[in-house]
Design a protein around this motif. Structure first.
Motif, mmCIF file in Angstrom:
data_model
loop_
_atom_site.group_PDB
_atom_site.id
_atom_site.type_symbol
_atom_site.label_atom_id
_atom_site.label_comp_id
_atom_site.label_asym_id
_atom_site.label_seq_id
_atom_site.Cartn_x
_atom_site.Cartn_y
_atom_site.Cartn_z
ATOM 1 N N LYS A 150 8.377 2.377 -28.690
ATOM 2 C CA LYS A 150 8.442 0.919 -28.565
ATOM 3 C C LYS A 150 7.578 0.368 -27.428
ATOM 4 N N LYS A 151 7.033 1.247 -26.612
ATOM 5 C CA LYS A 151 6.250 0.848 -25.440
ATOM 6 C C LYS A 151 7.037 -0.116 -24.556
ATOM 7 N N SER A 152 8.312 0.115 -24.474
ATOM 8 C CA SER A 152 9.189 -0.686 -23.628
ATOM 9 C C SER A 152 10.284 0.228 -23.113
ATOM 10 N N GLY A 153 11.264 -0.347 -22.421
ATOM 11 C CA GLY A 153 12.342 0.470 -21.889
ATOM 12 C C GLY A 153 11.993 1.083 -20.562
ATOM 13 N N VAL A 154 11.469 0.246 -19.628
ATOM 14 C CA VAL A 154 11.141 0.700 -18.283
ATOM 15 C C VAL A 154 12.053 -0.030 -17.303
ATOM 16 N N GLN A 155 12.667 0.721 -16.400
ATOM 17 C CA GLN A 155 13.541 0.137 -15.387
ATOM 18 C C GLN A 155 13.018 0.505 -14.004
ATOM 19 N N PHE A 156 13.104 -0.456 -13.051
ATOM 20 C CA PHE A 156 12.708 -0.206 -11.669
ATOM 21 C C PHE A 156 13.955 -0.132 -10.801
ATOM 22 N N ALA A 170 11.783 3.722 -7.739
ATOM 23 C CA ALA A 170 11.743 4.672 -8.855
ATOM 24 C C ALA A 170 11.417 3.908 -10.139
ATOM 25 N N VAL A 171 10.646 4.546 -10.999
ATOM 26 C CA VAL A 171 10.315 3.987 -12.306
ATOM 27 C C VAL A 171 11.007 4.858 -13.355
ATOM 28 N N VAL A 172 11.951 4.239 -14.077
ATOM 29 C CA VAL A 172 12.734 4.970 -15.074
ATOM 30 C C VAL A 172 12.195 4.659 -16.462
ATOM 31 N N PHE A 173 11.713 5.690 -17.152
ATOM 32 C CA PHE A 173 11.211 5.531 -18.513
ATOM 33 C C PHE A 173 12.335 5.835 -19.506
ATOM 34 N N GLY A 174 12.544 4.898 -20.456
ATOM 35 C CA GLY A 174 13.556 5.112 -21.482
ATOM 36 C C GLY A 174 13.103 6.141 -22.510
ATOM 37 N N GLN A 175 14.057 6.644 -23.296
ATOM 38 C CA GLN A 175 13.732 7.659 -24.307
ATOM 39 C C GLN A 175 12.844 7.106 -25.407
ATOM 40 N N ASP A 176 12.911 5.774 -25.641
ATOM 41 C CA ASP A 176 12.113 5.175 -26.705
ATOM 42 C C ASP A 176 10.845 4.522 -26.175
ATOM 43 N N ARG A 199 0.852 -1.193 0.000
ATOM 44 C CA ARG A 199 0.000 0.000 0.000
ATOM 45 C C ARG A 199 0.889 1.246 0.000
ATOM 46 N N ASN A 200 0.502 2.233 -0.829
ATOM 47 C CA ASN A 200 1.129 3.568 -0.808
ATOM 48 C C ASN A 200 2.650 3.522 -0.869
ATOM 49 N N VAL A 201 3.173 2.775 -1.817
ATOM 50 C CA VAL A 201 4.628 2.733 -2.014
ATOM 51 C C VAL A 201 5.059 4.066 -2.619
ATOM 52 N N ARG A 202 5.947 4.776 -1.944
ATOM 53 C CA ARG A 202 6.403 6.085 -2.430
ATOM 54 C C ARG A 202 7.253 5.882 -3.684
ATOM 55 N N THR A 203 6.761 6.423 -4.787
ATOM 56 C CA THR A 203 7.367 6.149 -6.091
ATOM 57 C C THR A 203 7.820 7.437 -6.767
ATOM 58 N N VAL A 204 9.026 7.394 -7.325
ATOM 59 C CA VAL A 204 9.587 8.513 -8.082
ATOM 60 C C VAL A 204 9.582 8.145 -9.556
ATOM 61 N N VAL A 205 9.124 9.061 -10.393
ATOM 62 C CA VAL A 205 9.121 8.861 -11.843
ATOM 63 C C VAL A 205 10.362 9.531 -12.432
ATOM 64 N N VAL A 206 11.109 8.770 -13.224
ATOM 65 C CA VAL A 206 12.314 9.300 -13.886
ATOM 66 C C VAL A 206 12.057 9.316 -15.388
ATOM 67 N N THR A 207 12.012 10.518 -15.973
ATOM 68 C CA THR A 207 11.779 10.637 -17.414
ATOM 69 C C THR A 207 12.378 11.946 -17.917
ATOM 70 N N SER A 208 12.882 11.874 -19.123
ATOM 71 C CA SER A 208 13.451 13.090 -19.719
ATOM 72 C C SER A 208 12.394 13.899 -20.450
ATOM 73 N N SER A 209 11.323 13.229 -20.878
ATOM 74 C CA SER A 209 10.232 13.947 -21.569
ATOM 75 C C SER A 209 8.914 13.279 -21.216
ATOM 76 N N MET A 210 7.939 14.072 -20.820
ATOM 77 C CA MET A 210 6.637 13.560 -20.425
ATOM 78 C C MET A 210 5.688 13.603 -21.626
ATOM 79 N N ASP A 211 5.839 12.616 -22.545
ATOM 80 C CA ASP A 211 4.950 12.555 -23.702
ATOM 81 C C ASP A 211 3.619 11.940 -23.277
ATOM 82 N N HIS A 212 2.718 11.799 -24.272
ATOM 83 C CA HIS A 212 1.358 11.349 -23.978
ATOM 84 C C HIS A 212 1.329 9.949 -23.372
ATOM 85 N N LEU A 213 2.060 8.992 -23.956
ATOM 86 C CA LEU A 213 2.045 7.622 -23.467
ATOM 87 C C LEU A 213 2.698 7.504 -22.094
#
Length: 352
Positions: free
Chosen positions: A107-113, A97-103, A45-59
């Motif tokens: 590609k709807k992939s490239g996610v690192q925890f 932390a959830v790291v979103f890749g540039q692609d 419950r309520n895991v404190r999560t940080v989003v890592v992204t260089s660009s916040m696109d629609h997806l």
């Protein structure tokens, strides 16, 4: 028969007069149920999560919103680099932390925890839950079906375990201390030379704890059902029948401990070392037996609460019939017969 009943009444009055004992007997189930039900919980419950992204696109925005909408995660910050996220975790301001890749968008992939692995069990659970969120988001289909525990509540696991622990401790520990107390005061010899047979004296001392054990059992079941909302799917008859075997086993262990103890302190220490530690560590109450080293799995085979807890989980939570717990009941019955015979034999030997 009248003398036997008189001994039972005498022991019951002695228990009722001891306010500290009554507080322990009836306060402990309530406190443990509340602790394990609300405070000591393995629920995610309520895991404190940080989003890592260089660009916040629609997806990416959609994925983050889906993560934030989940009851399991709470998005607390958005940063530009994984190093910043690691610093937040290091300073205890985030759990993962959830790291979103540039692609990610193409590609709807490239996610690192990046997860705080200080508690490996919880870290693995957080990762699995996050994977579930992103898998469902990309596929658009939910394939997970949780049988018997749709809300994934840890109370479903703890209620049968608390039953196994408390019934064993109350029956074995309190019975052994009660008999040893008579030895310390020198009143046991007086009881044994009374018109009632010595064995009946011991049985009379056990009967009030047998009744108390059932009161505690009913208290735990009522609190589990109406406070923690844990269902009782199985037959109440078989739940009480299996519990009766287990209670007799616990009383027999208490008699055995009293035979080898010369003081209440010794009886208390033996009960704690022989009963409490194995129950918590090796019965499957807190830790899955399948995850233990082989040698500990073998040792757990001689821990009776393991079989009672397994049987109660099947009867209460899964709602199975008695045929599906016959192996557990058979082993419990064998343990009961063995301990009862040994404890009575040792008791008779002491009398001689």
């Amino acid at each position: 028969m009248k003398q036997f009943v008189s001994f039972i009444i005498k022991e019951a009055k002695h228990i009722l007069r001891d306010k500290r004992t009554m507080l322990i007997l009836f306060g402990m189930p309530v406190v443990l149920m509340l602790l394990f039900g609300f405070a000591i919980s393995t629920d995610v419950r309520n895991v404190r999560t940080v989003v890592v992204t260089s660009s916040m696109d629609h997806l990416t925005q959609q994925a983050v919103e889906r993560l934030a909408a989940s009851p399991y995660f709470k998005v607390t910050a958005t940063v530009g680099t994984p190093k910043e996220a690691e610093q937040l975790i290091q300073h205890q301001k985030a759990d993962m932390a959830v790291v979103f890749g540039q692609d990610f968008a193409s590609k709807k992939s490239g996610v690192q925890f990046i997860v705080d692995g200080a508690d490996p069990n919880m870290a693995q659970q957080w990762t699995n839950y996050a994977l579930g969120v992103f898998t469902n988001a990309s596929a658009g289909v939910v394939n997970t079906k949780m049988l018997y525990n749709p809300q994934v509540k840890s109370a479903y696991n703890f209620v049968p375990a608390i039953m196994g622990m408390l019934l064993m401790l109350v029956c074995a520990m309190m019975t052994s201390i009660s008999i040893v107390r008579e030895k310390e005061k020198g009143t046991m010899e007086v009881l044994l030379v009374s018109p009632v047979k010595p064995l009946m004296v011991i049985v009379a001392k056990m009967v009030p704890y047998f009744v108390l054990a059932f009161i505690i059992l009913i208290t735990i079941m009522l609190m589990g059902r109406f406070v923690l909302e844990v269902p009782l799917q199985g037959s109440l008859f078989w739940i009480f029948a299996v519990s009766t075997i287990y209670i007799i086993l616990a009383l027999s262990l208490g008699l055995l401990i009293s035979n080898i103890s010369n003081s209440q302190l010794m009886a208390l220490l033996l009960s704690a070392m022989v009963l409490l530690v194995p129950i918590v560590m090796l019965s499957g109450m807190m830790f899955p037996i399948e995850s233990m080293p082989k040698i500990l799995q073998w040792i757990s085979c001689v821990v009776p609460p393991r079989y009672y807890i397994e049987a109660m989980r099947k009867l209460m939570i899964m709602g199975v019939g008695v045929k599906d717990v016959l192996s557990d009941v058979a082993i419990l019955s064998l343990f009961t017969l063995l301990v009862l015979v040994v404890s009575l034999a040792k008791f008779n030997k002491r009398l001689e």
